[in-house]
Design a protein around this motif. Sequence first.
Motif, PDB file in Angstrom:
ATOM      1  N   ASP A 168       0.769  11.283  -3.758  1.00  0.00           N
ATOM      2  CA  ASP A 168      -0.624  11.269  -4.221  1.00  0.00           C
ATOM      3  C   ASP A 168      -1.264   9.879  -4.110  1.00  0.00           C
ATOM      4  OD1 ASP A 168       0.891  10.025  -6.059  1.00  0.00           O
ATOM      5  OD2 ASP A 168       0.351  11.326  -7.751  1.00  0.00           O
ATOM      6  N   GLY A 169      -0.517   8.928  -3.505  1.00  0.00           N
ATOM      7  CA  GLY A 169      -1.076   7.584  -3.359  1.00  0.00           C
ATOM      8  C   GLY A 169      -1.287   6.854  -4.672  1.00  0.00           C
ATOM      9  N   ASP A 170      -0.556   7.237  -5.691  1.00  0.00           N
ATOM     10  CA  ASP A 170      -0.746   6.665  -7.025  1.00  0.00           C
ATOM     11  C   ASP A 170       0.260   5.528  -7.257  1.00  0.00           C
ATOM     12  OD1 ASP A 170      -1.030   6.037  -9.665  1.00  0.00           O
ATOM     13  OD2 ASP A 170      -0.772   8.083 -10.417  1.00  0.00           O
ATOM     14  N   GLN A 220       3.954   7.526  -1.078  1.00  0.00           N
ATOM     15  CA  GLN A 220       3.827   8.162  -2.394  1.00  0.00           C
ATOM     16  C   GLN A 220       2.852   9.323  -2.212  1.00  0.00           C
ATOM     17  OE1 GLN A 220       5.231   7.450  -5.370  1.00  0.00           O
ATOM     18  NE2 GLN A 220       4.001   8.875  -6.570  1.00  0.00           N
ATOM     19  N   ARG A 276      -5.935   1.724  -6.805  1.00  0.00           N
ATOM     20  CA  ARG A 276      -4.974   2.716  -7.272  1.00  0.00           C
ATOM     21  C   ARG A 276      -3.737   2.798  -6.390  1.00  0.00           C
ATOM     22  NH1 ARG A 276      -4.441   8.276  -6.202  1.00  0.00           N
ATOM     23  NH2 ARG A 276      -3.627   9.476  -7.978  1.00  0.00           N
ATOM     24  N   HIS A 277      -3.909   2.579  -5.080  1.00  0.00           N
ATOM     25  CA  HIS A 277      -2.817   2.759  -4.123  1.00  0.00           C
ATOM     26  C   HIS A 277      -2.045   1.468  -3.862  1.00  0.00           C
ATOM     27  CE1 HIS A 277      -6.355   1.297  -2.036  1.00  0.00           C
ATOM     28  NE2 HIS A 277      -5.593   0.904  -1.029  1.00  0.00           N
ATOM     29  N   ASP A 315       0.871  -1.171   0.000  1.00  0.00           N
ATOM     30  CA  ASP A 315       0.000   0.000   0.000  1.00  0.00           C
ATOM     31  C   ASP A 315       0.914   1.229   0.000  1.00  0.00           C
ATOM     32  OD1 ASP A 315      -1.564   2.188   0.716  1.00  0.00           O
ATOM     33  OD2 ASP A 315      -2.814   1.046   2.105  1.00  0.00           O
ATOM     34  N   ARG A 317       0.224   4.454  -0.053  1.00  0.00           N
ATOM     35  CA  ARG A 317      -0.306   5.759   0.348  1.00  0.00           C
ATOM     36  C   ARG A 317       0.599   6.513   1.318  1.00  0.00           C
ATOM     37  NH1 ARG A 317      -6.410   3.991   1.428  1.00  0.00           N
ATOM     38  NH2 ARG A 317      -5.204   2.262   2.258  1.00  0.00           N
TER      39      ARG A 317
END
Length: 398
Positions: free
Chosen positions: A338-340, A336, A372-373, A331, A333
């Motif tokens: 922006d959690g991308d 990163q 996404r994350h 995970d 988040r």
Amino acid sequence: MTGQPYLAERLQGFGTTVFAEMSALAVATGSINLGQGFPDTPGPPEVLDVARAAIGTMADQYPPGPGTPELRAAVAAHVERFRGLTYDPDTEVLVTAGATEALSAAMLALVEPGDEVVVFEPVYDSYAAAVAMAGGVLRPVPLTPPPADTEDAVWTFDPADLRAAVGRRAKLLLLNTPHNPTGKVFGRAELDLVAEVVLGAGLLLVADEVYEHLVFDGARHVSPATLPGLRDRTLVVGSGGKTFSTTGWKVGWTCGPAPLVAAVRTAKQFLTYVNAGPFQPAVAAGLALPDAYFTGIARDLQRRRDVLVAGLRAAGLPTISPEATYFATVDVRGVQPDGDGLAFCRALPERAGVVAVPAGVFWTAGHAHLGRHLVRFAFCKRDEVLDEAVGRLSRMSA
Ligand SMILES: *Cc1c(COP(=O)(O)O)cnc(C)c1O
């Protein structure tokens, strides 16, 4: 998504996968590729030697359409040994070009245009395309990830979501257990619920069990076909690729009641007709290996999982440790901005010299935000490769 000018409407959106981009990035940057899930060591000599000896014999010619009698018998014996289910090798076992062909042929054979196929999401990447080629419609049931870095935490689903996904046009449920990419092993209570829904709505069940032997920590794989009432409406799909570290051989199979297998055989005979002549006797030999082989590969892979999961966590990457398969999930988040996950994967070769794949690609169209994350790392690699990857991650730049 840019459309491809010649591609049929039903396949638009399936153009290029992120796997190709990430593998190219690995080569271009000299990174360790933990994106793709294939082993980097040879399979058991007892299996490889049979294939070598078969090349140059009549095994190089077309095998019988349903597969060689010895492989069909070996599949039936293997399923009986590990599940206690009996299948008639002549009418209830079909050899296919990997599990992939078994799944695609099953969709083409069983799904009418507009029929709905229920799947747990994220989904293995061939499912959506196989259903689309048959003109079917996916009805995803979300799996929810547990918090990362929590011991014994597993992915779960809401029974109400499963019931809600089964509409009037539902034709079958396509279940992958142990599950790629999450590493989830569906437990008995969850499978009871699946059985209730399948039987209640009169669905067919296709069970992709290619990771049946790669299960850790004493977790137990339960084949859905063993649940009361399900054998008669279930196609079990298996493969020698993961079990014998021979993913390029493409020897798979499906077992089920004769009328279902006959339907799949009809589609399959016009896809490949047959494949893998010299590899069929080799996989037959592999399926007959003693129990110790199968427990040994699980133990060995569990050790690799532990090395990678510990390394990822030590590098500050919150990780969901899998119960099975080749893959661990991170995970991003916390690490990163922006959690991308895709942005994380694109930068990781530069930052650490390691390649992973963004897990968002395993969600169906329109649902990519749910994953996404998340990022998927493979641990089916040699000790020195894992050690080097873990070392590089520990020195990861910001
Ligand atoms: C690898 C994999 C397959 C494909 O198996 P092949 O025998 O290589 O076609 C199918 N399903 C899942 C979940 C997989 O991970």
